[in-house]
Design a protein around this motif. Sequence first.
Motif, PDB file in Angstrom:
ATOM      1  N   GLN A 191       0.829  -1.205   0.000  1.00 11.14           N
ATOM      2  CA  GLN A 191       0.000   0.000   0.000  1.00 11.14           C
ATOM      3  C   GLN A 191       0.865   1.258   0.000  1.00 11.14           C
ATOM      4  OE1 GLN A 191      -2.281  -1.489   3.467  1.00 11.14           O
ATOM      5  NE2 GLN A 191      -4.079  -0.675   2.386  1.00 11.14           N
ATOM      6  N   ILE A 192       1.970   1.231   0.741  1.00 14.48           N
ATOM      7  CA  ILE A 192       2.884   2.377   0.780  1.00 14.48           C
ATOM      8  C   ILE A 192       3.526   2.564  -0.588  1.00 14.48           C
ATOM      9  CG2 ILE A 192       5.031   3.249   1.796  1.00 14.48           C
ATOM     10  CD1 ILE A 192       4.122   1.802   4.412  1.00 14.48           C
ATOM     11  N   LEU A 193       3.994   1.461  -1.203  1.00  7.88           N
ATOM     12  CA  LEU A 193       4.598   1.547  -2.532  1.00  7.88           C
ATOM     13  C   LEU A 193       3.591   2.047  -3.573  1.00  7.88           C
ATOM     14  CD1 LEU A 193       6.703  -1.734  -2.552  1.00  7.88           C
ATOM     15  CD2 LEU A 193       7.580   0.609  -2.532  1.00  7.88           C
ATOM     16  N   ASP A 194       2.343   1.594  -3.493  1.00  7.55           N
ATOM     17  CA  ASP A 194       1.323   2.014  -4.448  1.00  7.55           C
ATOM     18  C   ASP A 194       1.077   3.515  -4.384  1.00  7.55           C
ATOM     19  OD1 ASP A 194       1.028  -0.610  -5.270  1.00  7.55           O
ATOM     20  OD2 ASP A 194      -0.837  -0.952  -4.148  1.00  7.55           O
ATOM     21  N   GLN A 195       1.091   4.078  -3.165  1.00  7.89           N
ATOM     22  CA  GLN A 195       0.787   5.504  -3.034  1.00  7.89           C
ATOM     23  C   GLN A 195       2.014   6.393  -3.189  1.00  7.89           C
ATOM     24  OE1 GLN A 195      -1.790   6.640   0.182  1.00  7.89           O
ATOM     25  NE2 GLN A 195      -1.181   8.782   0.070  1.00  7.89           N
ATOM     26  N   PHE A 196       3.149   6.004  -2.605  1.00  9.22           N
ATOM     27  CA  PHE A 196       4.309   6.890  -2.567  1.00  9.22           C
ATOM     28  C   PHE A 196       5.447   6.466  -3.484  1.00  9.22           C
ATOM     29  CE2 PHE A 196       2.513   7.197   1.864  1.00  9.22           C
ATOM     30  CZ  PHE A 196       1.897   8.415   1.672  1.00  9.22           C
ATOM     31  N   GLY A 197       5.372   5.281  -4.066  1.00 12.81           N
ATOM     32  CA  GLY A 197       6.442   4.794  -4.922  1.00 12.81           C
ATOM     33  C   GLY A 197       7.605   4.247  -4.115  1.00 12.81           C
ATOM     34  N   GLU A 198       8.694   3.942  -4.828  1.00 17.96           N
ATOM     35  CA  GLU A 198       9.886   3.398  -4.172  1.00 17.96           C
ATOM     36  C   GLU A 198      10.530   4.455  -3.268  1.00 17.96           C
ATOM     37  OE1 GLU A 198      11.525   0.411  -4.058  1.00 17.96           O
ATOM     38  OE2 GLU A 198       9.887  -0.508  -5.182  1.00 17.96           O
ATOM     39  N   PRO A 199      11.058   4.035  -2.113  1.00 16.03           N
ATOM     40  CA  PRO A 199      11.757   4.986  -1.245  1.00 16.03           C
ATOM     41  C   PRO A 199      13.076   5.423  -1.876  1.00 16.03           C
ATOM     42  CG  PRO A 199      11.960   2.759  -0.381  1.00 16.03           C
ATOM     43  CD  PRO A 199      11.034   2.679  -1.547  1.00 16.03           C
ATOM     44  N   SER A 200      13.569   6.580  -1.470  1.00 18.86           N
ATOM     45  CA  SER A 200      14.847   7.052  -2.000  1.00 18.86           C
ATOM     46  C   SER A 200      16.001   6.216  -1.463  1.00 18.86           C
ATOM     47  CB  SER A 200      15.052   8.532  -1.673  1.00 18.86           C
ATOM     48  OG  SER A 200      15.028   8.738  -0.281  1.00 18.86           O
ATOM     49  N   ILE A 201      15.871   5.707  -0.256  1.00 18.90           N
ATOM     50  CA  ILE A 201      16.869   4.808   0.337  1.00 18.90           C
ATOM     51  C   ILE A 201      16.113   3.631   0.934  1.00 18.90           C
ATOM     52  CG2 ILE A 201      18.627   4.520   2.120  1.00 18.90           C
ATOM     53  CD1 ILE A 201      19.219   7.488   1.898  1.00 18.90           C
ATOM     54  N   ARG A 202      16.638   2.449   0.688  1.00 16.20           N
ATOM     55  CA  ARG A 202      16.016   1.235   1.214  1.00 16.20           C
ATOM     56  C   ARG A 202      17.115   0.299   1.677  1.00 16.20           C
ATOM     57  NH1 ARG A 202      11.488  -2.284  -1.964  1.00 16.20           N
ATOM     58  NH2 ARG A 202      11.289  -3.941  -0.445  1.00 16.20           N
ATOM     59  N   ASN A 203      17.121  -0.018   2.959  1.00 14.06           N
ATOM     60  CA  ASN A 203      18.077  -0.967   3.532  1.00 14.06           C
ATOM     61  C   ASN A 203      17.298  -2.158   4.071  1.00 14.06           C
ATOM     62  OD1 ASN A 203      20.481   0.576   3.157  1.00 14.06           O
ATOM     63  ND2 ASN A 203      19.787   1.911   4.803  1.00 14.06           N
ATOM     64  N   ASP A 204      17.620  -3.344   3.571  1.00 15.59           N
ATOM     65  CA  ASP A 204      16.943  -4.573   3.982  1.00 15.59           C
ATOM     66  C   ASP A 204      17.900  -5.480   4.734  1.00 15.59           C
ATOM     67  OD1 ASP A 204      15.290  -4.724   0.781  1.00 15.59           O
ATOM     68  OD2 ASP A 204      14.582  -3.821   2.634  1.00 15.59           O
ATOM     69  N   VAL A 205      17.397  -6.115   5.779  1.00 12.28           N
ATOM     70  CA  VAL A 205      18.148  -7.132   6.508  1.00 12.28           C
ATOM     71  C   VAL A 205      17.491  -8.463   6.192  1.00 12.28           C
ATOM     72  CG1 VAL A 205      18.873  -7.975   8.768  1.00 12.28           C
ATOM     73  CG2 VAL A 205      18.775  -5.518   8.334  1.00 12.28           C
ATOM     74  N   MET A 206      18.271  -9.351   5.590  1.00 16.44           N
ATOM     75  CA  MET A 206      17.743 -10.630   5.130  1.00 16.44           C
ATOM     76  C   MET A 206      17.885 -11.690   6.219  1.00 16.44           C
ATOM     77  SD  MET A 206      16.999  -9.403   2.250  1.00 16.44           S
ATOM     78  CE  MET A 206      16.510 -10.723   1.185  1.00 16.44           C
ATOM     79  N   GLY A 207      16.862 -12.539   6.328  1.00 11.47           N
ATOM     80  CA  GLY A 207      16.886 -13.657   7.261  1.00 11.47           C
ATOM     81  C   GLY A 207      17.671 -14.818   6.681  1.00 11.47           C
ATOM     82  N   PRO A 208      17.886 -15.868   7.460  1.00 16.13           N
ATOM     83  CA  PRO A 208      18.648 -17.030   6.995  1.00 16.13           C
ATOM     84  C   PRO A 208      18.030 -17.697   5.766  1.00 16.13           C
ATOM     85  CG  PRO A 208      18.165 -17.205   9.343  1.00 16.13           C
ATOM     86  CD  PRO A 208      17.451 -16.008   8.832  1.00 16.13           C
ATOM     87  N   ASP A 209      16.713 -17.575   5.606  1.00 18.29           N
ATOM     88  CA  ASP A 209      16.047 -18.196   4.462  1.00 18.29           C
ATOM     89  C   ASP A 209      15.992 -17.282   3.232  1.00 18.29           C
ATOM     90  OD1 ASP A 209      14.236 -16.340   5.379  1.00 18.29           O
ATOM     91  OD2 ASP A 209      12.525 -17.713   5.453  1.00 18.29           O
ATOM     92  N   GLY A 210      16.615 -16.108   3.320  1.00 20.69           N
ATOM     93  CA  GLY A 210      16.649 -15.183   2.189  1.00 20.69           C
ATOM     94  C   GLY A 210      15.498 -14.202   2.141  1.00 20.69           C
ATOM     95  N   SER A 211      14.549 -14.310   3.064  1.00 21.00           N
ATOM     96  CA  SER A 211      13.431 -13.366   3.091  1.00 21.00           C
ATOM     97  C   SER A 211      13.845 -12.101   3.839  1.00 21.00           C
ATOM     98  CB  SER A 211      12.209 -13.999   3.770  1.00 21.00           C
ATOM     99  OG  SER A 211      12.497 -14.240   5.135  1.00 21.00           O
ATOM    100  N   THR A 212      13.169 -11.006   3.521  1.00 19.85           N
ATOM    101  CA  THR A 212      13.453  -9.739   4.183  1.00 19.85           C
ATOM    102  C   THR A 212      12.802  -9.737   5.558  1.00 19.85           C
ATOM    103  OG1 THR A 212      13.508  -8.614   2.056  1.00 19.85           O
ATOM    104  CG2 THR A 212      13.252  -7.230   4.003  1.00 19.85           C
ATOM    105  N   GLU A 213      13.608  -9.620   6.592  1.00 20.63           N
ATOM    106  CA  GLU A 213      13.108  -9.607   7.965  1.00 20.63           C
ATOM    107  C   GLU A 213      12.860  -8.182   8.447  1.00 20.63           C
ATOM    108  OE1 GLU A 213      12.419 -12.280   9.978  1.00 20.63           O
ATOM    109  OE2 GLU A 213      12.847 -13.584   8.296  1.00 20.63           O
TER     110      GLU A 213
END
Length: 143
Positions: A51-73
């Motif tokens: 919903q956030i992406l649909d209204q505001f688009g991609e963020p200017s900065i995005r930092n993701d921490v990945m879990g052991p299974d490769g999913s974004t935690e």
Amino acid sequence: MKALLLAFSLALTAPAFAETGEAPSKPLFRGEIPTGEKEFVEVINEVNKQQILDQFGEPSIRNDVMGPDGSTEISVWHYKYLNTDENGEYYKTTELDFVQDKVVMVVFMNHDVGEEGNQQSIPLQPAPPSEPESFSDVPLLNL
């Protein structure tokens, strides 16, 4: 008499304190996400990432921490000039901190954070247990 009054009061209030074991779930927010700081904070925890992406688009900065299974935690997203204060002035940066798909913290900043398009993924690894090398490393409490 006091015991009878206390028992009667407890009998009437007990259902109010009873727990079902289930947390009440809020429905997802429908409609446009407000950009005023107070209204934004009131509804942002009812909104998912899509919903956030649909209204505001991609963020200017995005930092993701990945879990052991490769999913974004955990994710930290920064948007520029998204929210306004009570005087209608824009904050330079709004930070949204996610745990999985849920916003858990919002930070409004009056300074610019980093450059556009700066994205990185950090693998999530458990911290090694920390043990003092000797008892002299353990802080003492002065009571």
